[in-house]
Enzyme design. Structure first.
Site, PDB file in Angstrom:
ATOM      1  CD  GLU A  39       6.683  -5.816  -2.334  1.00 44.92           C
ATOM      2  OE1 GLU A  39       6.772  -5.048  -3.321  1.00 44.92           O
ATOM      3  OE2 GLU A  39       7.506  -6.713  -2.095  1.00 44.92           O
ATOM      4  N   GLY A  69       0.840  -1.200   0.000  1.00 44.91           N
ATOM      5  CA  GLY A  69       0.000   0.000   0.000  1.00 44.91           C
ATOM      6  C   GLY A  69       0.872   1.245   0.000  1.00 44.91           C
ATOM      7  CB  VAL A  97      -0.793   2.806   5.645  1.00 45.89           C
ATOM      8  CG1 VAL A  97      -1.194   1.562   6.420  1.00 45.89           C
ATOM      9  CG2 VAL A  97      -1.971   3.774   5.563  1.00 45.89           C
ATOM     10  N   GLY A  98       2.502   2.476   5.536  1.00 40.66           N
ATOM     11  CA  GLY A  98       3.704   1.647   5.698  1.00 40.66           C
ATOM     12  C   GLY A  98       4.456   2.012   6.971  1.00 40.66           C
TER      13      GLY A  98
HETATM   14  P1  NAD Z   1      -5.468   0.888   0.693  1.00 43.29           P
HETATM   15  O1  NAD Z   1      -6.105   2.189   0.991  1.00 43.29           O
HETATM   16  O2  NAD Z   1      -6.310  -0.285   0.328  1.00 43.29           O
HETATM   17  O3  NAD Z   1      -4.558   0.536   1.958  1.00 43.29           O
HETATM   18  C1  NAD Z   1      -3.784  -0.638   2.014  1.00 43.29           C
HETATM   19  C2  NAD Z   1      -4.131  -1.400   3.280  1.00 43.29           C
HETATM   20  O4  NAD Z   1      -3.774  -0.628   4.428  1.00 43.29           O
HETATM   21  C3  NAD Z   1      -5.614  -1.743   3.411  1.00 43.29           C
HETATM   22  O5  NAD Z   1      -5.746  -3.103   3.755  1.00 43.29           O
HETATM   23  C4  NAD Z   1      -6.079  -0.808   4.497  1.00 43.29           C
HETATM   24  O6  NAD Z   1      -7.137  -1.349   5.253  1.00 43.29           O
HETATM   25  C5  NAD Z   1      -4.856  -0.635   5.339  1.00 43.29           C
HETATM   26  N1  NAD Z   1      -4.848   0.614   6.082  1.00 43.29           N
HETATM   27  C6  NAD Z   1      -5.256   1.829   5.620  1.00 43.29           C
HETATM   28  N2  NAD Z   1      -5.088   2.776   6.582  1.00 43.29           N
HETATM   29  C7  NAD Z   1      -4.553   2.147   7.644  1.00 43.29           C
HETATM   30  C8  NAD Z   1      -4.148   2.579   8.953  1.00 43.29           C
HETATM   31  N3  NAD Z   1      -4.253   3.859   9.343  1.00 43.29           N
HETATM   32  N4  NAD Z   1      -3.638   1.659   9.794  1.00 43.29           N
HETATM   33  C9  NAD Z   1      -3.532   0.377   9.420  1.00 43.29           C
HETATM   34  N5  NAD Z   1      -3.898  -0.088   8.203  1.00 43.29           N
HETATM   35  C10 NAD Z   1      -4.413   0.777   7.324  1.00 43.29           C
HETATM   36  O7  NAD Z   1      -4.428   1.013  -0.486  1.00 43.29           O
HETATM   37  P2  NAD Z   1      -3.505   2.254  -0.865  1.00 43.29           P
HETATM   38  O8  NAD Z   1      -2.498   2.494   0.185  1.00 43.29           O
HETATM   39  O9  NAD Z   1      -4.305   3.382  -1.389  1.00 43.29           O
HETATM   40  O10 NAD Z   1      -2.765   1.569  -2.104  1.00 43.29           O
HETATM   41  C11 NAD Z   1      -2.218   2.344  -3.083  1.00 43.29           C
HETATM   42  C12 NAD Z   1      -0.726   2.464  -2.861  1.00 43.29           C
HETATM   43  O11 NAD Z   1      -0.161   1.172  -2.798  1.00 43.29           O
HETATM   44  C13 NAD Z   1      -0.024   3.153  -4.007  1.00 43.29           C
HETATM   45  O12 NAD Z   1       0.971   3.987  -3.485  1.00 43.29           O
HETATM   46  C14 NAD Z   1       0.599   2.005  -4.772  1.00 43.29           C
HETATM   47  O13 NAD Z   1       1.717   2.343  -5.523  1.00 43.29           O
HETATM   48  C15 NAD Z   1       0.932   1.072  -3.676  1.00 43.29           C
HETATM   49  N6  NAD Z   1       1.001  -0.294  -4.171  1.00 43.29           N
HETATM   50  C16 NAD Z   1       2.190  -0.941  -4.126  1.00 43.29           C
HETATM   51  C17 NAD Z   1       2.281  -2.220  -4.635  1.00 43.29           C
HETATM   52  C18 NAD Z   1       3.558  -2.972  -4.613  1.00 43.29           C
HETATM   53  O14 NAD Z   1       3.517  -4.165  -4.851  1.00 43.29           O
HETATM   54  N7  NAD Z   1       4.691  -2.357  -4.332  1.00 43.29           N
HETATM   55  C19 NAD Z   1       1.153  -2.830  -5.177  1.00 43.29           C
HETATM   56  C20 NAD Z   1      -0.042  -2.137  -5.179  1.00 43.29           C
HETATM   57  C21 NAD Z   1      -0.114  -0.867  -4.672  1.00 43.29           C
END
Ligand code: NAD
Length: 442
Positions: free
Chosen positions: A218, A196, A200-201
């Protein structure tokens, strides 16, 4: 396959406790159990592909061809690749010893970690939940899968189907958003695999630090495409368009922007326009295989970037259906809004740079990308990009393709993430690599 449908998993501590008790029996470490789970997961995907395709269409408007290829087929391929090599990967590897320790033998053995957590995003909601799970199961772990709440139909389908196919005391699906994920993160895991965004990471890594839990992150970022003079622009445009507008641009390794050297900036414009028409027709709104933006928040965010340059093609949008046409913007400057964040939508800016030095300086002046792409006919240019820049992956000639090769590690560096997976790299991520030395007495 078990036929019962257990109650949904909600209580994080209870779920992790149940999985820990299972792990303690050591049954998940047995190679037969691992193969059985992977085979069952494969059956789930093939038995229920129609249902899963419907869920993906509901969540993201994904056409069946693209959805099958990038989500179901991708995961089936990852399972097949793993099953075909698992015995070999699990075999202890003899290690060399220095003379002063002889006589003795040494081995390197991969052992399961325990209970792992996989947190998935919405953009490839099936693939990015299940491909890490393939690695977790192949390595003999118990796993909690937390799908994204922003792809609710796919999340519900996984919560319904996984317990019917997999060992319910070893694999759990916990659905939910921030509160549910926060509750999970309070528990101790043996590895956390998060896909994600970087904000959040950081939350995930902070929570993991409390338990000294290793993480794989990731993440995303802006992945550039360097366009070098002398390359076949028509062919390059077709490949850029394919990678960029897949899933309506909502792909972590999508080409984010074109860094066009010299006169390629103008010369590529008609080719990109033509490639968009070739791929999606005169009206992409009616194309079967063109997706939609996941929700209104992202729709508003991406459409706000449309003023960042001169429109070469596209720009049409409709908030009611969250449709945004494949869009190419020219004459984009580095300080424009579209260049300040990962676009994660179907907008492709062309940023002109005078020469390769400027392109390399541009890349190195920003966060390390998840992927760097280049179209060039010059080996010298390839060598300079390889040795003078840093990125999760470097691909010449075919954006996004490296992700589909399980022999290649997939992951980021710096702001684009840490750790890697796919194929044997997944097994490494979800295993402890143990040193074993055996020295006879006397
Ligand atoms: P998202 O909003 O679905 O969040 C990802 C996960 O984090 C979800 O399961 C969500 O419930 C959880 N989450 C959200 N907020 C949280 C919090 N405060 N505390 C704990 N958990 C929480 O997805 P996103 O982040 O919008 O995804 C898009 C991003 O992910 C982009 O930056 C994209 O480049 C990146 N991405 C990376 C890869 C990779 O393989 N490197 C693949 C897909 C997407």
């Amino acid at each position: 396959m078990a036929s019962h449908s257990p109650a949904p998993d909600r209580d994080a501590a209870a779920v992790v406790g149940r999985l820990r008790r299972t792990f303690a029996t050591r049954r998940t470490a047995a190679p037969d159990w691992r193969r059985g789970q992977l085979t069952a997961l494969r059956s789930l995907l093939t038995d229920h592909s129609d249902e899963l395709l419907t869920a993906l269409a509901t969540d993201l408007g994904k056409g069946p061809g693209e959805a099958y290829r990038t989500e179901i087929g991708f995961t089936v391929h990852e399972i097949d690749h793993t099953l075909a090599r698992l015995d070999d990967w699990l075999a202890p590897r003899p290690a060399e010893l220095p003379d002063r320790l002889l006589p003795a033998t040494a081995q390197v053995v991969r052992e399961p970690l325990g209970v792992v957590l996989v947190i998935a995003p919405w953009n490839y909601p099936l693939q990015l939940a299940l491909a890490p799970l393939v690695g977790a199961l192949a390595a003999g772990n118990c796993a909690v899968v937390k799908p994204s709440e922003l792809a609710p139909a796919t999340s519900a389908a996984m919560a319904r189907l996984l317990p019917r196919y997999l060992d319910g005391d070893a694999v759990a699906v916990v659905e939910g958003a921030v509160p549910e994920t926060t509750a999970l993160l309070a528990e101790r895991f043996d590895h956390i695999f998060y896909t994600g965004n970087g904000t959040v990471g950081r939350i995930v890594m902070t929570a993991a630090a409390r338990h000294l839990t290793p993480v794989t992150l990731e993440l995303g970022g802006k992945s550039p495409v360097v366009l070098d003079p002398g390359t076949d622009l028509a062919a390059a445009a077709r490949r850029i368009v394919t990678g960029k507008f897949l899933n309506a641009g909502q792909t972590c390794v999508a080409p984010d922007y074109v860094l066009a050297i010299g006169d390629t900036a103008h010369a590529i414009e008609p080719h990109l326009a033509e490639a968009v028409r070739e791929a999606y027709g005169a009206d992409p709104a009616g194309a079967d295989e063109y997706g939609r933006i996941v929700n209104e928040r992202h729709f508003d965010r991406v459409t706000a970037l449309l003023g960042s340059g001169r429109t070469v093609i596209g720009g049409a949008h409709d908030r009611a259906t969250r449709y945004l046409a494949p869009t190419v913007l020219a004459d984009v400057t580095p300080d424009s809004p579209v260049m300040q964040e990962e676009i994660f939508g179907p907008v492709l800016p062309i940023v002109p740079v005078p020469d390769l030095d400027a392109a390399i300086a541009f890349i190195n002046g920003r966060d390390k990308p998840l992927a760097l792409y280049a179209f060039t006919a010059s080996d010298a240019t390839k060598h300079r990009l390889l040795t003078e820049t840093s990125s999760g992956a470097l691909t010449f000639g075919l954006p996004v393709a490296h992700l589909t090769a399980p022999g290649l590690p997939f992951g980021g560096v710096g702001e684009s993430g840490m750790g890697r997976y796919h194929g044997e790299y997944s097994l490494d991520t979800f295993s402890h690599t143990k040193a074993v030395l055996d020295k006879p007495l006397g």
